[in-house]
Motif scaffolding. Structure first.
Motif, PDB file in Angstrom:
ATOM      1  N   GLY A 207      -4.741   3.655 -78.384  1.00  0.00           N
ATOM      2  CA  GLY A 207      -3.685   2.482 -77.920  1.00  0.00           C
ATOM      3  C   GLY A 207      -4.337   1.476 -76.984  1.00  0.00           C
ATOM      4  O   GLY A 207      -3.807   0.182 -76.731  1.00  0.00           O
ATOM      5  N   SER A 208      -5.362   1.728 -76.364  1.00  0.00           N
ATOM      6  CA  SER A 208      -5.707   0.661 -75.319  1.00  0.00           C
ATOM      7  C   SER A 208      -7.240  -0.044 -75.884  1.00  0.00           C
ATOM      8  O   SER A 208      -7.664  -0.862 -75.229  1.00  0.00           O
ATOM      9  N   PHE A 209      -7.332   0.173 -77.133  1.00  0.00           N
ATOM     10  CA  PHE A 209      -8.580  -0.905 -77.836  1.00  0.00           C
ATOM     11  C   PHE A 209      -8.043  -2.094 -78.303  1.00  0.00           C
ATOM     12  O   PHE A 209      -7.356  -1.896 -79.391  1.00  0.00           O
ATOM     13  N   ASP A 210      -8.064  -2.925 -77.343  1.00  0.00           N
ATOM     14  CA  ASP A 210      -7.252  -4.294 -77.676  1.00  0.00           C
ATOM     15  C   ASP A 210      -8.199  -5.111 -78.369  1.00  0.00           C
ATOM     16  O   ASP A 210      -9.094  -5.834 -77.629  1.00  0.00           O
ATOM     17  N   VAL A 211      -8.145  -5.446 -79.749  1.00  0.00           N
ATOM     18  CA  VAL A 211      -8.956  -6.408 -80.364  1.00  0.00           C
ATOM     19  C   VAL A 211      -8.609  -8.010 -79.988  1.00  0.00           C
ATOM     20  O   VAL A 211      -9.789  -8.484 -79.728  1.00  0.00           O
ATOM     21  N   GLU A 212      -7.584  -8.273 -79.563  1.00  0.00           N
ATOM     22  CA  GLU A 212      -7.106  -9.865 -79.076  1.00  0.00           C
ATOM     23  C   GLU A 212      -7.741  -9.750 -77.820  1.00  0.00           C
ATOM     24  O   GLU A 212      -8.407 -10.816 -77.692  1.00  0.00           O
ATOM     25  N   LEU A 213      -7.825  -8.999 -77.065  1.00  0.00           N
ATOM     26  CA  LEU A 213      -8.425  -9.040 -75.624  1.00  0.00           C
ATOM     27  C   LEU A 213      -9.995  -9.228 -75.980  1.00  0.00           C
ATOM     28  O   LEU A 213     -10.505  -9.931 -75.169  1.00  0.00           O
ATOM     29  N   ALA A 214     -10.435  -8.484 -76.416  1.00  0.00           N
ATOM     30  CA  ALA A 214     -12.027  -8.359 -76.872  1.00  0.00           C
ATOM     31  C   ALA A 214     -12.529  -9.748 -77.306  1.00  0.00           C
ATOM     32  O   ALA A 214     -13.321 -10.364 -77.035  1.00  0.00           O
ATOM     33  N   ARG A 215     -11.528 -10.317 -78.350  1.00  0.00           N
ATOM     34  CA  ARG A 215     -12.030 -11.628 -78.928  1.00  0.00           C
ATOM     35  C   ARG A 215     -11.984 -12.637 -77.891  1.00  0.00           C
ATOM     36  O   ARG A 215     -12.727 -13.716 -77.911  1.00  0.00           O
ATOM     37  N   LYS A 216     -10.963 -12.492 -77.116  1.00  0.00           N
ATOM     38  CA  LYS A 216     -10.704 -13.608 -75.808  1.00  0.00           C
ATOM     39  C   LYS A 216     -11.816 -13.486 -74.958  1.00  0.00           C
ATOM     40  O   LYS A 216     -12.589 -14.359 -74.599  1.00  0.00           O
ATOM     41  N   ARG A 217     -12.191 -12.325 -74.670  1.00  0.00           N
ATOM     42  CA  ARG A 217     -13.230 -12.040 -73.605  1.00  0.00           C
ATOM     43  C   ARG A 217     -14.400 -12.566 -74.121  1.00  0.00           C
ATOM     44  O   ARG A 217     -15.416 -13.096 -73.339  1.00  0.00           O
ATOM     45  N   HIS A 218     -14.744 -12.374 -75.470  1.00  0.00           N
ATOM     46  CA  HIS A 218     -16.099 -12.609 -75.841  1.00  0.00           C
ATOM     47  C   HIS A 218     -16.104 -14.222 -76.790  1.00  0.00           C
ATOM     48  O   HIS A 218     -17.292 -14.453 -77.353  1.00  0.00           O
ATOM     49  N   ASP A 219     -14.839 -14.595 -76.460  1.00  0.00           N
ATOM     50  CA  ASP A 219     -14.756 -16.077 -77.095  1.00  0.00           C
ATOM     51  C   ASP A 219     -15.221 -15.909 -78.519  1.00  0.00           C
ATOM     52  O   ASP A 219     -15.854 -16.933 -78.802  1.00  0.00           O
ATOM     53  N   LEU A 220     -14.500 -15.125 -79.358  1.00  0.00           N
ATOM     54  CA  LEU A 220     -14.836 -14.928 -80.817  1.00  0.00           C
ATOM     55  C   LEU A 220     -13.546 -15.470 -81.336  1.00  0.00           C
ATOM     56  O   LEU A 220     -12.336 -14.880 -81.265  1.00  0.00           O
ATOM     57  N   ASP A 221     -13.852 -16.332 -82.332  1.00  0.00           N
ATOM     58  CA  ASP A 221     -12.538 -16.708 -83.321  1.00  0.00           C
ATOM     59  C   ASP A 221     -12.766 -16.446 -84.737  1.00  0.00           C
ATOM     60  O   ASP A 221     -11.669 -16.621 -85.500  1.00  0.00           O
ATOM     61  N   GLY A 222     -14.015 -16.080 -85.003  1.00  0.00           N
ATOM     62  CA  GLY A 222     -14.392 -15.744 -86.592  1.00  0.00           C
ATOM     63  C   GLY A 222     -14.597 -14.153 -86.838  1.00  0.00           C
ATOM     64  O   GLY A 222     -14.304 -13.304 -86.136  1.00  0.00           O
ATOM     65  N   ARG A 223     -15.293 -14.116 -88.000  1.00  0.00           N
ATOM     66  CA  ARG A 223     -15.884 -12.729 -88.088  1.00  0.00           C
ATOM     67  C   ARG A 223     -16.877 -12.441 -87.102  1.00  0.00           C
ATOM     68  O   ARG A 223     -17.600 -13.445 -86.694  1.00  0.00           O
ATOM     69  N   TYR A 224     -17.030 -11.208 -86.806  1.00  0.00           N
ATOM     70  CA  TYR A 224     -18.347 -10.827 -86.001  1.00  0.00           C
ATOM     71  C   TYR A 224     -18.948  -9.245 -86.019  1.00  0.00           C
ATOM     72  O   TYR A 224     -18.213  -8.630 -86.739  1.00  0.00           O
TER      73      TYR A 224
END
Ligand code: UD1
Ligand code: UDP
Length: 369
Positions: free
Chosen positions: A189-206
């Motif tokens: 429940g605490s593995f937050d993909v959106e937060l990870a995307r924000k943190r690493h400035d990712l908006d596409g596939r990675y």
């Protein structure tokens, strides 16, 4: 009864947490007097390889830190041997009734040797895994630890079979499932993909890559070839690399960052790392634990190794072994596969169900009776 748990390196912590927790609960419920002592050898000491796991996984503070630090295999193993022998003989808690070791790191094998020589019963969590590759230091650690252990706790059926083939008495072997997956499921429940995307400035596939095995990062030649390979992956997709300190300098000197889609970051905390992995299109790794975690998260995993001691992640999971030469093409294949085909739907390995800790605790309490 005194039970002493030995930890020291990053992968030990998510294995020990559910065992310590379940043992405390079951002992209390059964009215059994069990004192648990948690030893940290200090093999890993950076905040990002150690302290962050204690905070995030709710592990108790170590009762003792031996502070052994880094060194050659002999230096590191010897420092753990000396420190633990003293602790088991002269520690304020008295002589342990049971020593529990985890995985395959130098701290594991050193603790096994000390317990065996002092004739203290020894339990090995994650027993029986075999890569059959003697050039891997961990394979040596696994063989020696299992030879000395009295109680062998296995994550998968292949491990049970290996121990049987090596002549270990069946009554010592217990198929209990994978405690690392208990930890994964407890924190899902605490593995937050959106937060990870924000943190690493990712908006596409990675892609996420972790690489630290000596066979990949110790020689200049391998490092140079690895950098070329990683660049060929980055030609296709953003690559986030939370790099372990081993090999970091060598990879940087070999031009790792000469590609605008390579994102080098420090080793991540457990929750941050798995939030990032959960949202990845593909993971490239040489880690043992990451092969298992991607299997349960349903994230395609390409393992840059010629073998694995965890074949169940291939037969029951998302893992594939690849060479450096194959990697770019395999990444292209994964990226071309619609994600619903790689997202769930396979049977995860039997008993990787979040209940391995309680099963292990049950076995340990029987041993103590
Ligand atoms: C160890 C384990 C390996 C495991 C890995 C998990 C052995 C033989 N190897 O490898 O099985 O996959 O941990 O992460 O036990 N270092 C730091 N900070 C630290 C610790 C290490 O900078 O907190 C650097 C030092 O330069 C050190 C190097 O990393 O020499 C290697 O550390 P070491 O503990 O010897 O082995 P790992 O490669 O971490
Ligand atoms: N891990 C982490 N942060 C990272 C990389 C890995 O928390 O930046 C976790 C990973 O999810 C797994 C454990 O560390 O739980 C695996 O450790 P590692 O790969 O160092 O060792 P191995 O499993 O290869 O022995």
């Amino acid at each position: 009864h005194l039970v002493v748990h030995i930890t020291g390196a990053r992968p030990n912590f998510p294995k020990a947490a559910p065992v310590i927790d379940a043992l405390a609960r079951q002992a209390a419920a059964a009215g059994q007097d069990v004192r648990q002592v948690l030893v940290h050898t200090g093999q890993h000491y950076d905040e990002r390889l150690s302290d962050v796991f204690f905070r995030q996984l709710g592990l108790p503070e170590p009762d003792v830190n031996l502070g052994v630090g880094s060194g050659s295999h002999a230096e590191q193993t010897a420092a753990v041997l000396v420190g633990l022998e003293k602790l088991f003989l002269e520690g304020e808690w008295g002589r342990p009734d049971l020593v529990v070791v985890y995985g395959d790191v130098n701290s594991t094998v050193a603790a096994a040797l000390v317990a065996a020589k002092l004739q203290i019963p020894l339990a090995h969590v994650e027993a029986g895994l075999r890569s059959f590759d003697p050039s891997m230091p961990e394979e040596v650690n696994r063989l020696v630890t299992d030879r000395l252990a009295d109680v062998l706790l296995c994550t998968s059926a292949d491990a049970v079979a290996h121990l049987g083939n090596e002549g270990v008495a069946p009554e010592r072997i217990h198929l209990v499932g994978n405690p690392m997956i208990d930890t994964l499921l407890a924190h899902l429940g605490s593995f937050d993909v959106e937060l990870a995307r924000k943190r690493h400035d990712l908006d596409g596939r990675y892609a996420v890559a972790t690489l630290h095995r000596p066979a990949n990062v110790d020689s200049a030649q391998d490092v140079q070839a690895l950098v070329t390979t990683l660049h060929s992956v980055a030609d296709q997709v953003e690559v986030v690399l939370p790099l372990h300190p081993r090999g970091r300098e060598a990879l940087l000197s070999a031009g790792l960052l000469d590609h605008d889609r390579i994102r080098l970051v420090e080793p991540l905390g457990y929750v941050e790392f798995l939030g990032l992995v959960r949202g990845a299109d593909v993971v490239v790794t040489d880690s043992g634990g990451v092969q298992e975690e991607t299997t349960v998260l349903g994230v395609p995993c390409l393992t840059l190794r010629p073998n694995t001691e965890r074949p169940v992640t291939i037969t029951h999971g998302t893992n594939r072994l690849v060479t450096r030469d194959e990697l770019a093409a395999r990444v292209a294949e994964v990226l071309a596969t619609p994600s619903e085909e790689t997202d769930g739907g396979w049977p995860v390995p039997p008993l990787w169900d979040g209940q391995a800790g309680p099963r292990i605790a049950k076995v340990l309490l029987e041993v103590l009776r």
